[in-house]
Design a protein around this motif. Structure first.
Motif: not given
Length: 92
Positions: A21-27, A56-65
């Motif tokens: 699991l790798v966490r990514h923060e997006l703006q 509404p202006q950001e997301a925190v997602v996790a990737s299993v790639h």
């Protein structure tokens, strides 16, 4: 920071599953509408992300790639939603 021994062993074991699991923060460039948030959640799922937080202006997602996500493809998909991604940070 101390690395737990089971993580260290998995990291150094070539036979271990390399999916982690790798966490990514997006703006994003602007605040999303409710419709964009629903569509964004679906897009993240289509691209193999687990949504941890979607605002509404950001997301925190996790990737299993096992490799880096195709950010260009993902950014283009969000551009089509008229909710462009301005910055992506991989959390450690």
């Amino acid at each position: 920071m101390h690395t737990p021994s089971f993580l260290y062993a998995m990291h150094n074991d070539p036979t271990a599953n390399n999916t982690q699991l790798v966490r990514h923060e997006l703006q994003f460039a602007s605040e999303a509408t409710n419709e964009q948030l629903v569509a964004a959640r679906e897009l993240f799922a289509q691209h193999g992300f687990l949504v941890d937080n979607l605002a509404p202006q950001e997301a925190v997602v996790a990737s299993v790639h096992g490799t880096d996500p195709d950010w260009q493809l993902i950014k283009e998909a969000f551009q089509q939603l008229n909710w462009p991604i301005t910055h992506v940070t991989t959390a450690e």
